[in-house]
Design an enzyme around this catalytic site. Structure first.
Site, PDB file in Angstrom:
ATOM      1  CG  HIS A  57      12.660  20.116  -8.757  1.00 13.24           C
ATOM      2  ND1 HIS A  57      12.218  21.405  -8.895  1.00 13.24           N
ATOM      3  CD2 HIS A  57      12.988  19.973  -7.451  1.00 13.24           C
ATOM      4  CE1 HIS A  57      12.278  22.019  -7.720  1.00 13.24           C
ATOM      5  NE2 HIS A  57      12.751  21.173  -6.835  1.00 13.24           N
ATOM      6  CD  GLU A  59       9.946  19.774 -13.701  1.00  9.19           C
ATOM      7  OE1 GLU A  59      10.403  19.162 -12.703  1.00  9.19           O
ATOM      8  OE2 GLU A  59       9.108  20.692 -13.595  1.00  9.19           O
ATOM      9  CB  CYS A  93      10.305  25.217  -9.765  1.00  5.77           C
ATOM     10  SG  CYS A  93      11.959  24.614 -10.113  1.00  5.77           S
ATOM     11  CB  CYS A  96      12.320  22.831 -13.730  1.00  6.31           C
ATOM     12  SG  CYS A  96      12.905  21.735 -12.420  1.00  6.31           S
TER      13      CYS A  96
HETATM   14 ZN   LIG Z   1      11.748  22.369 -10.584  1.00  7.13          ZN
END
Ligand SMILES: [Zn+2]
Ligand SMILES: [Zn+2]
Lengths: 169, 344
Positions: A57, A59, A93, A96
């Protein structure tokens, strides 16, 4: 919800730039920048399809960049993380959020809620990790959500056909 | 051998094998079925029972309690306690139900609010009030910890021993802190796809499961961290998910185990859409220690099919702090089993 400063608006702009770049590259459109002492030290977007790794992702990609930045500049990684503010187009999410909370990130500013995986919306990570991180959302949320909708309206070209949604033209 | 006999034998086997593996189940499979209050009365004239049931079912149906029988011996459920008692009496009159057969002794009792999911839950609530139950064989085996045969349990232990050896080797050769081993297995091909061990000395995100996920990506022409080169392009299985020195060590320790991933196919090579590996779909992961929140969610994103862990961890997210895999809103759910070889 307080307004963002001029600088913060600029950071959010950058995050949106990378979210749109993700969409062009058929990745889930999430973009983010990491700010340390008024400087962008990491920036990026989702690269899940490109790397065939579902954890890549925006991040996560930025966290790796921060570590490189610290190594190159001989800085203490943990100290740097604790002074970083994150600007990201979508609520982080669960994965993260847990990573950012564990790194004691100072602040996270996000655009829209993440109804699928949100670390606040779907499962409240803060309730079990008791983070020091400040988390606030709702900045250009509709625009961020619109990007996500645009992605999910199309099909994910890398998912097996049975699982991908039918593309509507 | 017939099915019942085989299951019985398997059960005995798993006992004798000193099986410590257990499923980490969603709460709604473990807790008692929630109860709700209903009004009941007694029908004094048994001849009228069938007529009254018919009447009351048609004018006062209980769609939320469809799993319950209307009668228990001579007792009949009138209505949930969402209404006051006088309202119930009025309602019965209004609907012209023949209440002359009732004892007129309306009282409140507790019954199952939702259908029971397991036999154990069923047996409890069925004593309160007769209840329909449609057992789900798979859930029944899962919830009574009798899902795996003797051979399957042995296979899980073997892969967990590989994970233990990954941790040992990593501790001796790479990073002397407390080590954690991760082994990803393709249960269809019965092979070890990738391994991982803790490398937090090289990066804050480099927990064993995250490394293992990235190593699986390497077997699919992806991956991010320290890309490995193709180790041998001639063999049938792809070995990019296992560092070379570790592979050699594991092959010596476990000469009966197959190592390598299904060869990755680009989109135009796929015969069927579901033909090629996609992320960790269908794979099992064996972890010596329960994963943290970040890793547990990474496993969800990666669509593992089953997660096995050895010991619990104080920051574990599959049993200790929470049971992330039981969050209903998530779009993927894997099964979790703990207690497989606890002492490393
Ligand atoms: Zn994430
Ligand atoms: Zn972890």
């Amino acid at each position: 919800m307080s307004e963002l400063s001029e600088n913060e608006c600029f950071y959010m702009d950058k995050a949106f730039f990378y979210a749109k770049e993700a969409l062009t590259n058929q990745e889930v459109p999430v973009g983010c920048v990491f700010i340390y002492s008024n400087q962008i030290i990491a920036l990026g977007r989702n690269t899940v399809n490109e790397t065939r790794n579902a954890t890549r992702h925006a991040e996560i990609n930025c966290i790796d960049q921060v570590e490189n930045y610290c190594n190159d500049n001989n800085l203490n990684t943990l100290v740097v993380f604790s002074e970083i503010s994150v600007y990201v187009t979508v609520e982080p999410c669960i994965m993260c959020a847990a990573a950012l909370f564990s790194l004691k990130i100072k602040k996270i500013v996000y655009g829209c809620r993440n109804d699928r995986f949100g670390g606040q919306t779907v499962f409240d990570v803060a309730s079990i990790l008791n983070p020091v991180t400040e988390l606030k959302g709702g900045y250009r949320g509709e625009e961020a959500m619109e990007l996500l909708k645009e992605f999910y309206r199309g099909s994910n070209p890398n998912a097996p056909a049975g699982k991908a949604k039918v593309k509507k033209n | 051998m017939d099915e019942a006999k085989r299951i019985k034998l398997d059960k005995e086997h798993s006992k004798t094998e000193n099986n410590t593996l257990y499923p980490v189940l969603p709460d709604d499979l473990i807790i008692d079925t929630p109860l709700t209050d209903v009004y009941v009365d007694t029908i004094v004239d048994p001849k009228k029972i069938s007529k009254i049931i018919k009447e009351i079912n048609s004018v006062l149906p209980l769609p939320q309690l469809a799993h319950l029988k209307r009668m228990k011996s001579k007792e009949i459920i009138l209505y949930p306690v969402s209404l006051e008692q006088y309202q119930i009496i009025n309602l019965l009159k209004e609907k012209t139900i023949d209440t002359s057969a009732f004892q007129n002794n309306i009282r409140i009792i507790q019954v199952a609010k939702i259908p029971p999911m397991t036999r154990k839950q069923f047996e409890k609530v069925n004593k309160l009030w007769p209840c329909n139950f449609h057992p789900n064989n798979y859930l029944e085996k899962l919830s009574t910890n009798t899902l795996f045969s003797h051979d399957e349990l042995r296979s899980h232990s073997r892969y967990m021993k590989v994970a233990v050896d990954v941790a040992k080797f990593a501790k001796d050769n790479y990073y002397s802190e407390e080590q954690i081993g991760a082994v990803v297995v393709d249960p269809k091909r019965k092979s070890v796809v990738a391994v991982g061990y803790r490398q937090t000395n090289k990066g804050v995100l480099k927990h064993a499961p995250m490394i293992a996920i990235d190593n699986v990506a390497k077997t699919q022409n992806g991956g991010v961290w320290n890309p490995l080169l193709n180790q041998d392009t001639k063999i049938e299985l792809n070995l990019d998910g296992i560092p070379k020195d570790l592979l050699e060590y594991l092959q010596i320790q476990h000469n009966d185990i197959v190592f390598g991933a299904q060869r990755y196919k680009e989109k135009d090579e796929l015969i069927e859409p579901a033909d090629g590996p996609y992320l960790c779909t269908g794979y099992y992961i064996y972890l010596t220690i329960e994963p943290c929140v970040m890793c547990a969610m990474g496993l969800v994103h990666s669509r593992l099919k089953r997660v096995f862990f050895g010991a619990k961890s104080s920051n574990g997210a599959l049993e200790t702090l929470c049971k992330l895999h039981t969050v209903k809103e998530l779009n993927h759910h894997f099964e979790v089993f703990g207690g497989l070889i606890k002492h490393v």
